[in-house]
Design an enzyme around this catalytic site. Structure first.
Site, PDB file in Angstrom:
ATOM      1  N   LYS A  99       0.820  -1.209   0.000  1.00  0.00           N
ATOM      2  CA  LYS A  99       0.000   0.000   0.000  1.00  0.00           C
ATOM      3  C   LYS A  99       0.861   1.269   0.000  1.00  0.00           C
ATOM      4  O   LYS A  99       2.051   1.220   0.352  1.00  0.00           O
ATOM      5  CB  LYS A  99      -0.937  -0.021   1.214  1.00  0.00           C
ATOM      6  CG  LYS A  99      -1.968  -1.140   1.172  1.00  0.00           C
ATOM      7  CD  LYS A  99      -2.884  -1.088   2.398  1.00  0.00           C
ATOM      8  CE  LYS A  99      -3.939  -2.181   2.356  1.00  0.00           C
ATOM      9  NZ  LYS A  99      -4.830  -2.135   3.538  1.00  0.00           N
ATOM     10  N   TYR A 137     -12.096  -2.462  -4.323  1.00  0.00           N
ATOM     11  CA  TYR A 137     -12.562  -2.745  -2.966  1.00  0.00           C
ATOM     12  C   TYR A 137     -14.087  -2.696  -2.866  1.00  0.00           C
ATOM     13  O   TYR A 137     -14.635  -2.386  -1.797  1.00  0.00           O
ATOM     14  CB  TYR A 137     -11.974  -1.738  -1.984  1.00  0.00           C
ATOM     15  CG  TYR A 137     -10.543  -2.019  -1.580  1.00  0.00           C
ATOM     16  CD1 TYR A 137     -10.229  -3.107  -0.762  1.00  0.00           C
ATOM     17  CD2 TYR A 137      -9.502  -1.199  -1.989  1.00  0.00           C
ATOM     18  CE1 TYR A 137      -8.932  -3.363  -0.365  1.00  0.00           C
ATOM     19  CE2 TYR A 137      -8.184  -1.444  -1.593  1.00  0.00           C
ATOM     20  CZ  TYR A 137      -7.913  -2.533  -0.785  1.00  0.00           C
ATOM     21  OH  TYR A 137      -6.618  -2.786  -0.390  1.00  0.00           O
ATOM     22  N   ASN A 203      -2.048  -0.535   7.142  1.00  0.00           N
ATOM     23  CA  ASN A 203      -1.513  -1.807   7.623  1.00  0.00           C
ATOM     24  C   ASN A 203      -0.573  -2.472   6.621  1.00  0.00           C
ATOM     25  O   ASN A 203      -0.488  -3.690   6.534  1.00  0.00           O
ATOM     26  CB  ASN A 203      -2.653  -2.754   8.017  1.00  0.00           C
ATOM     27  CG  ASN A 203      -3.598  -3.038   6.858  1.00  0.00           C
ATOM     28  OD1 ASN A 203      -3.416  -2.542   5.745  1.00  0.00           O
ATOM     29  ND2 ASN A 203      -4.609  -3.857   7.113  1.00  0.00           N
ATOM     30  N   HIS A 206      -1.983  -5.600   1.400  1.00  0.00           N
ATOM     31  CA  HIS A 206      -3.258  -6.287   1.182  1.00  0.00           C
ATOM     32  C   HIS A 206      -2.963  -7.696   0.706  1.00  0.00           C
ATOM     33  O   HIS A 206      -1.955  -7.942   0.032  1.00  0.00           O
ATOM     34  CB  HIS A 206      -4.075  -5.535   0.126  1.00  0.00           C
ATOM     35  CG  HIS A 206      -5.203  -6.346  -0.456  1.00  0.00           C
ATOM     36  ND1 HIS A 206      -6.472  -6.358   0.092  1.00  0.00           N
ATOM     37  CD2 HIS A 206      -5.246  -7.176  -1.539  1.00  0.00           C
ATOM     38  CE1 HIS A 206      -7.241  -7.148  -0.629  1.00  0.00           C
ATOM     39  NE2 HIS A 206      -6.534  -7.656  -1.618  1.00  0.00           N
ATOM     40  N   GLU A 217      -8.593 -10.512  -8.318  1.00  0.00           N
ATOM     41  CA  GLU A 217      -7.686  -9.396  -8.078  1.00  0.00           C
ATOM     42  C   GLU A 217      -6.475  -9.430  -9.004  1.00  0.00           C
ATOM     43  O   GLU A 217      -5.998  -8.378  -9.462  1.00  0.00           O
ATOM     44  CB  GLU A 217      -7.272  -9.391  -6.609  1.00  0.00           C
ATOM     45  CG  GLU A 217      -8.452  -9.062  -5.692  1.00  0.00           C
ATOM     46  CD  GLU A 217      -8.154  -9.231  -4.212  1.00  0.00           C
ATOM     47  OE1 GLU A 217      -9.019  -8.865  -3.401  1.00  0.00           O
ATOM     48  OE2 GLU A 217      -7.064  -9.735  -3.868  1.00  0.00           O
TER      49      GLU A 217
END
Length: 374
Positions: A99, A137, A203, A206, A217
């Site tokens: 990310k 998402y 975080n 992914h 994905e």
């Protein structure tokens, strides 16, 4: 691996001279790590059982591109039920994303990925629009954290990764740790989110939560839809992590050292360069450098990672200085802290290519991030 086991694959090779796709059966023997090939159309032996430099069992999976004596073969299918049964779980694929909040730690994250025996099949630095992020998402669109997630994913570049490994989906999720980085530090202190994450949204990475999600994905980023890369194509220079370095798992540490030097990586993409393109890219060295043919062979022998390098001033000069002399032995003697001194083996397998002349920087960056990416 059972020493007597033989694995069979169906492979294709595009013959540029005949403009034909040639199909082969590729057999790999675990006992001595040799292989042989059969021409399917002509029903005859094409390559006698022998060693192929650089070819490993872990490189053979559906969709992989391997080099067999300068021929780039694409593995299209398993060749028999034994191979399919034995390797299906080991060649499972998953999707990973570094990310935007952790783009500065991508080298360290890539190092962890390789240490855990994942193989990176595809990689590209991208910057998503709000609409693209919402599409990716979409299952979270009604969740209370969706707005913060969208802000994070669109705030800067991210790196999309297609990875394979044994039980890859669960393995990657386990390596990531709990979604909440604070919980990860309590319950899984060695996980990626514990090391690099800040909270439940920021975080670090992914990971797909199921095989179905992984397929969706992977297709989202690496399917028919073409997302533009993040290359600036101005005021930058090219760094090329060579196939031997990628396959030996040291791309992560190399990237970490580049970022630690104060240089920035503004674009990243994994490429499989065929021999014709490798020869074209290195054409300036033809007849000038004795190692030209070996350089072409190395660049077309497996995946390489192209990097666009940017710095406040003179990115070209700073990166050349960081890379060091082309001969690693000389680099170890004269400049032991350089990348080639630390990661190179010899003048051919010297870890990285960097642009020689400042005037050629944009030409080389465009070759990988404009011409080959098209």
């Amino acid at each position: 691996m059972d020493l007597e086991e033989r694995y069979a694959f169906l492979a294709e090779y595009y013959d540029p001279n005949a403009c034909l796709i040639r199909k082969y059966q590729l057999l790999f023997y675990g006992k001595d790590e040799t292989c042989e090939m059969y021409d399917i159309k002509n029903k005859k032996l094409f390559l006698r059982r022998s060693k192929v430099p650089g070819l490993r069992m872990k490189d053979l999976f559906l969709g992989s591109i391997v080099s067999v004596h300068s021929r780039q073969l694409t593995i299209k299918d398993f060749g028999d039920e034994f191979t399919r049964r034995k390797l299906r779980a080991k060649t499972e694929k998953t999707f990973a994303m570094i990310k935007p909040d952790c783009i500065g730690k991508m080298g360290e994250i890539l190092e962890v990925i390789c240490q855990e025996d994942f193989i990176i099949c595809s990689a590209k630095m991208l910057r998503l629009t709000r609409k693209q992020a919402e599409q990716f998402y979409i299952e979270h669109i009604d969740k209370p954290f969706f707005g913060n997630l969208m802000n994070l994913i669109t705030e800067g570049p991210m790196v999309a990764l297609e990875m394979k490994g044994e039980d890859a989906v669960r393995g990657w999720r386990r390596l990531l740790g709990p979604t909440d980085s604070a919980q990860a530090r309590r319950d899984a202190p060695y996980s990626i989110r514990a090391k690099f994450g800040a909270n439940v949204t920021r975080n670090a990475c992914h990971g797909s939560d199921s095989l179905e999600s992984a397929n969706r994905e992977i297709d989202f980023f690496f399917g028919s839809t073409k997302y533009p890369n993040t290359a600036k194509l101005q005021g930058t220079t090219l760094g090329l992590i060579k196939p031997h370095a990628v396959l030996s798992g040291i791309a992560g540490p190399i990237i970490t050292d580049i970022l630690s030097s104060g240089l920035n990586i503004t674009a990243l993409q994994l490429h499989y360069v065929d021999r014709a393109n490798a020869a074209e890219f290195y054409e300036v060295y033809k007849g000038v450098v004795a190692e030209y043919t070996d350089m072409v062979t190395q660049l077309s022998s497996g995946p390489c990672i192209a990097l666009e390098i940017h710095g406040d001033q003179d990115a070209h000069g700073k990166f050349r200085k960081l890379c060091g002399p082309a001969d690693p032995e000389l680099a170890k003697y004269l400049r032991p802290d350089t990348l080639r001194a630390k990661y190179g083996k010899d003048k051919i397998e010297n870890a990285l290519h960097c642009t020689d002349l400042a005037d050629d920087c944009i030409l080389e960056v465009e070759y990988f991030f404009k011409i080959l990416d098209s």
